[in-house]
Design a protein around this motif. Structure first.
Motif, mmCIF file in Angstrom:
data_model
loop_
_atom_site.group_PDB
_atom_site.id
_atom_site.type_symbol
_atom_site.label_atom_id
_atom_site.label_comp_id
_atom_site.label_asym_id
_atom_site.label_seq_id
_atom_site.Cartn_x
_atom_site.Cartn_y
_atom_site.Cartn_z
ATOM 1 N N VAL A 23 0.774 -1.153 0.050
ATOM 2 C CA VAL A 23 -0.134 -0.038 -0.014
ATOM 3 C C VAL A 23 0.927 1.187 0.053
ATOM 4 O O VAL A 23 0.540 1.986 -0.814
ATOM 5 N N ALA A 24 1.949 1.246 1.005
ATOM 6 C CA ALA A 24 3.008 2.355 0.950
ATOM 7 C C ALA A 24 3.535 2.697 -0.339
ATOM 8 O O ALA A 24 3.744 3.802 -0.694
ATOM 9 N N GLU A 25 3.737 1.523 -1.180
ATOM 10 C CA GLU A 25 4.433 1.577 -2.236
ATOM 11 C C GLU A 25 3.510 2.090 -3.429
ATOM 12 O O GLU A 25 3.912 2.607 -4.595
ATOM 13 N N GLY A 26 2.311 1.912 -3.336
ATOM 14 C CA GLY A 26 1.193 2.328 -4.434
ATOM 15 C C GLY A 26 1.160 1.366 -5.270
ATOM 16 O O GLY A 26 0.693 1.449 -6.577
ATOM 17 N N ALA A 27 1.059 0.056 -4.977
ATOM 18 C CA ALA A 27 0.773 -1.174 -5.708
ATOM 19 C C ALA A 27 -0.564 -1.144 -6.526
ATOM 20 O O ALA A 27 -1.540 -0.790 -5.792
ATOM 21 N N GLU A 28 -0.586 -1.456 -7.617
ATOM 22 C CA GLU A 28 -1.538 -1.685 -8.632
ATOM 23 C C GLU A 28 -1.486 -2.584 -9.514
ATOM 24 O O GLU A 28 -0.318 -2.949 -9.798
ATOM 25 N N ASN A 29 -2.562 -2.806 -10.181
ATOM 26 C CA ASN A 29 -2.601 -3.809 -11.261
ATOM 27 C C ASN A 29 -1.676 -5.115 -11.067
ATOM 28 O O ASN A 29 -0.931 -5.850 -11.872
ATOM 29 N N SER A 30 -2.127 -5.788 -9.890
ATOM 30 C CA SER A 30 -1.475 -7.194 -9.696
ATOM 31 C C SER A 30 -2.446 -7.797 -8.676
ATOM 32 O O SER A 30 -3.610 -7.207 -8.189
ATOM 33 N N GLN A 31 -2.228 -9.007 -8.508
ATOM 34 C CA GLN A 31 -3.287 -9.808 -7.570
ATOM 35 C C GLN A 31 -3.076 -9.356 -6.279
ATOM 36 O O GLN A 31 -4.157 -9.235 -5.599
ATOM 37 N N THR A 32 -1.825 -9.009 -5.625
ATOM 38 C CA THR A 32 -1.795 -8.473 -4.512
ATOM 39 C C THR A 32 -2.823 -7.338 -4.207
ATOM 40 O O THR A 32 -3.213 -6.806 -3.340
ATOM 41 N N ALA A 33 -2.418 -6.177 -5.296
ATOM 42 C CA ALA A 33 -3.415 -5.195 -5.127
ATOM 43 C C ALA A 33 -4.795 -5.275 -5.066
ATOM 44 O O ALA A 33 -5.500 -4.641 -4.388
ATOM 45 N N ALA A 34 -5.210 -6.387 -5.790
ATOM 46 C CA ALA A 34 -6.661 -6.622 -5.911
ATOM 47 C C ALA A 34 -7.033 -7.309 -4.657
ATOM 48 O O ALA A 34 -8.198 -6.957 -3.907
ATOM 49 N N TRP A 35 -6.257 -8.205 -3.859
ATOM 50 C CA TRP A 35 -6.562 -8.648 -2.430
ATOM 51 C C TRP A 35 -6.621 -7.360 -1.517
ATOM 52 O O TRP A 35 -7.443 -7.541 -0.820
#
Length: 175
Positions: A23-35
């Motif tokens: 979250v701090a990194e700004g994750a997006e467009n991945s399964q982890t971001a969807a989770w």
């Protein structure tokens, strides 16, 4: 020594810390971001986290409900004892989107544990799982400018087929 395991509640604390890093990194467009989008902050509750873990494992089953554009997927977590280090997803079949962009295998390593060789070790360890699912070779893709993933995929025997838009597409032998 890190190992691939089916998702487990035994790494809950470390898993949630890793999700905070994404979250701090700004994750997006991945399964982890969807989770994160679907489950946080509810998974702070151990019962809800256990339900999440079971749902991730159930996604590998052919008869599990899923959106039309999703395929059965075995997700494995890269852990060292009770420390969650990353995840890898093995998609059992390719639909048009996965053939073009996503591939059979997708992975990520928690931000504070990158550049330690985990992605390469994780992908190598996942290849026998893919073979057991009847996948050989496996399509693995990455962004064209992701030097780290390019090195990981090539270190695991990936052969570049082409670049489509922003994605490099590699075929990696599982045998």
């Amino acid at each position: 020594m890190p190992e691939l395991v089916l998702p487990t509640t035994s790494v809950m604390t470390s898993f949630l810390e890793a999700m905070d890093e994404f979250v701090a990194e700004g994750a997006e467009n991945s399964q982890t971001a969807a989770w994160i989008d679907v489950n946080a902050p509810g998974w702070q509750d151990p019962e809800r986290f256990a339900t999440f873990v079971e749902a991730v494992k159930a996604d590998a089953l052919l008869d599990s409900p899923r959106p039309d554009w999703h395929v059965p997927c075995t997700t494995l977590w890269w852990v060292d004892g009770h420390d969650y280090l990353g995840r890898i997803a093995i998609r059992h079949v390719l639909n048009d989107f996965l053939l073009d962009v996503g591939g059979h295998i997708g992975y990520d390593v928690r931000p504070t544990r990158r550049r330690e060789g985990h992605a390469t070790a994780m992908l190598r360890a996942a290849l026998p799982w893919a073979l057991a699912l009847g996948i050989d070779p496996a399509l693995v893709t990455c962004d064209d400018d992701n030097v780290g993933s390019i090195r990981v995929i090539e270190a695991c025997g990936g052969v570049l087929e082409d670049v489509r838009g922003l994605k490099r597409r590699y075929w990696v032998p599982t045998t």
